[in-house]
Design a protein around this motif. Structure first.
Motif, PDB file in Angstrom:
ATOM      1  N   PRO A   1     -10.662  26.921  74.863  1.00 46.84           N
ATOM      2  CA  PRO A   1     -12.063  26.598  75.179  1.00 46.84           C
ATOM      3  C   PRO A   1     -12.606  25.547  74.218  1.00 46.84           C
ATOM      4  O   PRO A   1     -12.251  25.512  73.042  1.00 46.84           O
ATOM      5  CB  PRO A   1     -12.776  27.948  74.994  1.00 46.84           C
ATOM      6  CG  PRO A   1     -11.709  28.977  75.118  1.00 46.84           C
ATOM      7  CD  PRO A   1     -10.468  28.351  74.571  1.00 46.84           C
ATOM      8  N   ASP A   2     -13.486  24.703  74.703  1.00 45.65           N
ATOM      9  CA  ASP A   2     -14.014  23.612  73.882  1.00 45.65           C
ATOM     10  C   ASP A   2     -14.799  24.128  72.677  1.00 45.65           C
ATOM     11  O   ASP A   2     -14.796  23.504  71.611  1.00 45.65           O
ATOM     12  CB  ASP A   2     -14.917  22.706  74.728  1.00 45.65           C
ATOM     13  CG  ASP A   2     -14.118  21.946  75.779  1.00 45.65           C
ATOM     14  OD1 ASP A   2     -12.904  21.769  75.572  1.00 45.65           O
ATOM     15  OD2 ASP A   2     -14.721  21.547  76.796  1.00 45.65           O
ATOM     16  N   ASP A   3     -15.461  25.282  72.827  1.00 45.60           N
ATOM     17  CA  ASP A   3     -16.330  25.781  71.764  1.00 45.60           C
ATOM     18  C   ASP A   3     -15.739  26.968  71.017  1.00 45.60           C
ATOM     19  O   ASP A   3     -16.463  27.746  70.405  1.00 45.60           O
ATOM     20  CB  ASP A   3     -17.679  26.185  72.356  1.00 45.60           C
ATOM     21  CG  ASP A   3     -17.537  27.267  73.427  1.00 45.60           C
ATOM     22  OD1 ASP A   3     -16.384  27.547  73.846  1.00 45.60           O
ATOM     23  OD2 ASP A   3     -18.563  27.826  73.845  1.00 45.60           O
ATOM     24  N   VAL A   4     -14.403  27.111  71.047  1.00 46.04           N
ATOM     25  CA  VAL A   4     -13.786  28.291  70.454  1.00 46.04           C
ATOM     26  C   VAL A   4     -14.102  28.411  68.968  1.00 46.04           C
ATOM     27  O   VAL A   4     -14.417  29.504  68.471  1.00 46.04           O
ATOM     28  CB  VAL A   4     -12.253  28.296  70.695  1.00 46.04           C
ATOM     29  CG1 VAL A   4     -11.591  27.051  70.123  1.00 46.04           C
ATOM     30  CG2 VAL A   4     -11.618  29.539  70.099  1.00 46.04           C
ATOM     31  N   LEU A   5     -14.048  27.312  68.229  1.00 45.50           N
ATOM     32  CA  LEU A   5     -14.266  27.384  66.780  1.00 45.50           C
ATOM     33  C   LEU A   5     -15.720  27.769  66.473  1.00 45.50           C
ATOM     34  O   LEU A   5     -15.971  28.594  65.573  1.00 45.50           O
ATOM     35  CB  LEU A   5     -13.919  26.043  66.132  1.00 45.50           C
ATOM     36  CG  LEU A   5     -13.842  26.041  64.601  1.00 45.50           C
ATOM     37  CD1 LEU A   5     -12.787  27.026  64.102  1.00 45.50           C
ATOM     38  CD2 LEU A   5     -13.519  24.638  64.084  1.00 45.50           C
ATOM     39  N   GLU A   6     -16.692  27.206  67.225  1.00 49.09           N
ATOM     40  CA  GLU A   6     -18.090  27.536  66.997  1.00 49.09           C
ATOM     41  C   GLU A   6     -18.368  29.007  67.305  1.00 49.09           C
ATOM     42  O   GLU A   6     -19.106  29.689  66.566  1.00 49.09           O
ATOM     43  CB  GLU A   6     -18.981  26.643  67.864  1.00 49.09           C
ATOM     44  CG  GLU A   6     -18.998  25.174  67.453  1.00 49.09           C
ATOM     45  CD  GLU A   6     -17.763  24.415  67.907  1.00 49.09           C
ATOM     46  OE1 GLU A   6     -16.912  25.004  68.636  1.00 49.09           O
ATOM     47  OE2 GLU A   6     -17.614  23.241  67.512  1.00 49.09           O
ATOM     48  N   ARG A   7     -17.777  29.518  68.378  1.00 47.39           N
ATOM     49  CA  ARG A   7     -17.990  30.915  68.756  1.00 47.39           C
ATOM     50  C   ARG A   7     -17.357  31.870  67.742  1.00 47.39           C
ATOM     51  O   ARG A   7     -17.930  32.913  67.403  1.00 47.39           O
ATOM     52  CB  ARG A   7     -17.432  31.158  70.159  1.00 47.39           C
ATOM     53  CG  ARG A   7     -18.242  30.453  71.245  1.00 47.39           C
ATOM     54  CD  ARG A   7     -17.515  30.397  72.557  1.00 47.39           C
ATOM     55  NE  ARG A   7     -17.247  31.744  73.089  1.00 47.39           N
ATOM     56  CZ  ARG A   7     -16.503  31.961  74.175  1.00 47.39           C
ATOM     57  NH1 ARG A   7     -15.929  30.928  74.814  1.00 47.39           N
ATOM     58  NH2 ARG A   7     -16.301  33.192  74.600  1.00 47.39           N
TER      59      ARG A   7
ATOM     60  N   ASN B   1     -16.841  31.264  64.513  1.00 46.91           N
ATOM     61  CA  ASN B   1     -17.650  31.225  63.295  1.00 46.91           C
ATOM     62  C   ASN B   1     -19.019  31.871  63.487  1.00 46.91           C
ATOM     63  O   ASN B   1     -19.679  32.265  62.513  1.00 46.91           O
ATOM     64  CB  ASN B   1     -17.816  29.773  62.826  1.00 46.91           C
ATOM     65  CG  ASN B   1     -16.621  29.298  62.024  1.00 46.91           C
ATOM     66  OD1 ASN B   1     -16.072  30.046  61.217  1.00 46.91           O
ATOM     67  ND2 ASN B   1     -16.197  28.057  62.259  1.00 46.91           N
ATOM     68  N   ALA B   2     -19.440  31.995  64.763  1.00 44.04           N
ATOM     69  CA  ALA B   2     -20.712  32.663  65.042  1.00 44.04           C
ATOM     70  C   ALA B   2     -20.556  34.179  65.104  1.00 44.04           C
ATOM     71  O   ALA B   2     -21.554  34.897  65.258  1.00 44.04           O
ATOM     72  CB  ALA B   2     -21.290  32.147  66.357  1.00 44.04           C
TER      73      ALA B   2
END
Length: 304
Positions: free
Chosen positions: A180-186, A188-189
């Protein structure tokens, strides 16, 4: 006249002096005393005697029949790079020196094994070395007493400290297009790690507790150093290895632990035997090295 003759490992010079022939033009002295006196005064004989002596001394002083072991720059560089790749760090100079010395020891053991005919069953280098170690150690090590083991444990506590470990959370994808494009942001969230990753066996390893060596072996030379460099609690990635794509978070670090003697008795016994055997073999290698000329050639500029 004189001739060179082979004798042992060198040459010696043999002089053959023909007796003078009696004739009208060259009368022979009539008694042995006069004959030998004349011979001793002969300048050519003096010259040949001095030459023969110098030749013999030079051969005795310069001859070295010991087998030559050459450790050239390329071989040293290969050994150093191989060890540095395993440890994921540069080797200090004393570590490089020890590595080369160990290589020379192994070469000597191989040659000594062949001299003793221990290579008849196999030409494999490692088996030859093991045969030589067994040859020297089979009757050398006596069972340690409890007092010896306890003294060894107290003297060498560093041998029994378990290595420090690090615990990671791990998300893995074998296919970059599945990430997924936002895997790292999710992550870390605070999103749970088990919501990510694919169905591969490697992706099922969500939590990893490993030593430095295990980390290097698991992640490989490409991203192993990057994983070991993590110091914060954030997720890091994508990290591309030969297996696929990794996202990693450091959870905790545990320092090495020193067990008690009773907890590590078998470990202490094994280490005592290894140390004792190494000492015996080192003494044997000192004697064996005298049979060889060692030439460790200098590394090229910038090597190591």
């Amino acid at each position: 006249m004189y001739a060179r003759q082979r004798q042992g490992t060198g040459y010696h010079t043999v002089f053959k002096v023909k007796p003078l022939q009696a004739n009208q033009d060259s009368p022979v002295p009539q008694n042995n005393t006069t004959y030998w006196s004349a011979l001793v005064r002969e300048p050519l004989l003096h010259f040949l005697g001095a030459a023969a002596l110098l030749f013999t001394l030079n051969a005795a002083l310069s001859q070295d029949d010991r087998e030559l072991i050459v450790v050239d720059s390329a071989a040293q560089q290969f050994l150093i790079e191989q060890q540095e790749s395993l440890l994921l760090r540069p080797l200090a100079q004393e570590e490089q020196d020890a590595l080369i010395e160990n290589f020379i020891d192994d070469e000597i053991l191989v040659l000594e094994a062949r001299r003793r005919g221990l290579d008849d069953s196999s030409r494999i280098r490692r088996l030859l070395i093991q045969n030589m170690r067994f040859f020297y150690l089979r009757d050398a090590t006596q069972p340690a007493t409890d007092e010896q083991l306890r003294a060894f444990f107290d003297t060498h506590p560093e041998l029994f400290v378990s290595p420090p470990t690090r615990t990671y959370q791990h998300v893995f994808y074998s296919d970059a297009e599945a990430i997924p494009d936002d895997v790292l942001e999710r992550l870390n969230a605070g999103a749970p790690a088990n919501e990510f990753g694919d169905g591969s066996a490697l992706a099922q390893r969500r939590t990893l507790t490993m030593t430095t060596r295990e980390t290097a072996a698991s992640f490989g030379a490409t991203i192993g150093p990057q994983v070991l460099a993590i110091r914060d609690e954030h997720w890091h990635g994508p990290l591309h290895s030969t297996h696929g794509i990794h996202f990693v978070q450091l959870l905790e670090e545990s320092p090495g632990q020193t067990p008690t003697f009773d907890e590590s008795r078998q470990w202490v016994k094994a280490q005592w035997e290894l140390t004792t055997q190494r000492s015996i073999l080192d003494k044997a290698l000192v004697d064996m090295r005298r049979n060889y000329r060692i030439d460790v050639q200098p590394l090229e500029t910038g090597a190591g």
